[in-house]
Design an enzyme around this catalytic site. Sequence first.
Site, PDB file in Angstrom:
ATOM      1  N   LYS A  77       0.814  -1.222   0.000  1.00 61.34           N
ATOM      2  CA  LYS A  77       0.000   0.000   0.000  1.00 61.34           C
ATOM      3  C   LYS A  77       0.851   1.278   0.000  1.00 61.34           C
ATOM      4  CE  LYS A  77      -4.022  -2.062   2.294  1.00 61.34           C
ATOM      5  NZ  LYS A  77      -5.065  -1.835   3.307  1.00 61.34           N
ATOM      6  N   TYR A 124     -12.609  -1.885  -3.808  1.00 59.80           N
ATOM      7  CA  TYR A 124     -13.062  -1.966  -2.412  1.00 59.80           C
ATOM      8  C   TYR A 124     -14.587  -1.857  -2.297  1.00 59.80           C
ATOM      9  CZ  TYR A 124      -8.415  -1.972  -0.252  1.00 59.80           C
ATOM     10  OH  TYR A 124      -7.158  -2.333   0.195  1.00 59.80           O
ATOM     11  N   ASN A 134      -2.076   0.396   6.704  1.00 57.10           N
ATOM     12  CA  ASN A 134      -1.595  -0.873   7.266  1.00 57.10           C
ATOM     13  C   ASN A 134      -0.727  -1.685   6.296  1.00 57.10           C
ATOM     14  OD1 ASN A 134      -3.638  -1.733   5.619  1.00 57.10           O
ATOM     15  ND2 ASN A 134      -4.667  -3.005   7.141  1.00 57.10           N
TER      16      ASN A 134
HETATM   17  P1  CMP Z   1      -7.549  -4.337   3.579  1.00 54.23           P
HETATM   18  O1  CMP Z   1      -7.083  -5.725   3.814  1.00 54.23           O
HETATM   19  O2  CMP Z   1      -6.946  -3.614   2.428  1.00 54.23           O
HETATM   20  O3  CMP Z   1      -9.144  -4.360   3.395  1.00 54.23           O
HETATM   21  C1  CMP Z   1      -9.957  -3.265   3.734  1.00 54.23           C
HETATM   22  C2  CMP Z   1      -9.217  -2.173   4.404  1.00 54.23           C
HETATM   23  O4  CMP Z   1     -10.002  -1.249   5.107  1.00 54.23           O
HETATM   24  C3  CMP Z   1      -8.334  -2.771   5.480  1.00 54.23           C
HETATM   25  O5  CMP Z   1      -7.277  -3.483   4.892  1.00 54.23           O
HETATM   26  C4  CMP Z   1      -7.949  -1.546   6.284  1.00 54.23           C
HETATM   27  O6  CMP Z   1      -6.789  -0.917   5.785  1.00 54.23           O
HETATM   28  C5  CMP Z   1      -9.149  -0.643   6.049  1.00 54.23           C
HETATM   29  N1  CMP Z   1      -9.867  -0.436   7.309  1.00 54.23           N
HETATM   30  C6  CMP Z   1     -10.479  -1.373   8.053  1.00 54.23           C
HETATM   31  N2  CMP Z   1     -11.012  -0.796   9.149  1.00 54.23           N
HETATM   32  C7  CMP Z   1     -10.724   0.526   9.070  1.00 54.23           C
HETATM   33  C8  CMP Z   1     -10.995   1.633   9.906  1.00 54.23           C
HETATM   34  N3  CMP Z   1     -11.697   1.494  11.039  1.00 54.23           N
HETATM   35  N4  CMP Z   1     -10.530   2.840   9.519  1.00 54.23           N
HETATM   36  C9  CMP Z   1      -9.833   2.988   8.362  1.00 54.23           C
HETATM   37  N5  CMP Z   1      -9.549   1.955   7.526  1.00 54.23           N
HETATM   38  C10 CMP Z   1      -9.981   0.743   7.884  1.00 54.23           C
END
Ligand code: CMP
Length: 140
Positions: A11, A51, A114
């Site tokens: 990311k 997404y 993340n």
């Molecule tokens: P990912 O595996 O890319 O799938 C969905 C993404 O949403 C997840 O990783 C996080 O990076 C993001 N995400 C999940 N919960 C939250 C949150 N409370 N606030 C911001 N981003 C989120």
Amino acid sequence: MAIQRTFSIIKPDATKRNLTGAIVAKFEAAGLRVVASKRIQMTLAQAETFYGVHSERPFFGELCEFMISEPIVVQVLEGEDAIAKNREVMGATNPADAAEGTIRKDFALSIGENSVHGSDAPETAAEEIAFFFSGLELVG
Ligand code: CMP
């Protein structure tokens, strides 16, 4: 368990901090092989489609804006039980909950920033690979 393929995104928070190689090293150390890889920058429309399953979540707008803020590295990883193995190497979504030695424990900044995404099931892996890679880019 058979050899599987899974889809991974390094990311924007990680590409920006020049962590692509460090993250790939963790995949490789876990027995995952990078069989396709490219550095791209998504459009907002692409991020919203990718997404789409999260479109009703309160963080959807923030998530899509973050994912287009810098280039990302999209990859196909192959190996024994690759989907579960990749999720193990990534660690919990929230780095505060991630196990020692995982990518998110070592590199993630927050639940949103993340560092990596990984497919959660064989069906989503197939869909996500096809979203970013053509058949010609996927050697057998
Ligand atoms: P990912 O595996 O890319 O799938 C969905 C993404 O949403 C997840 O990783 C996080 O990076 C993001 N995400 C999940 N919960 C939250 C949150 N409370 N606030 C911001 N981003 C989120």
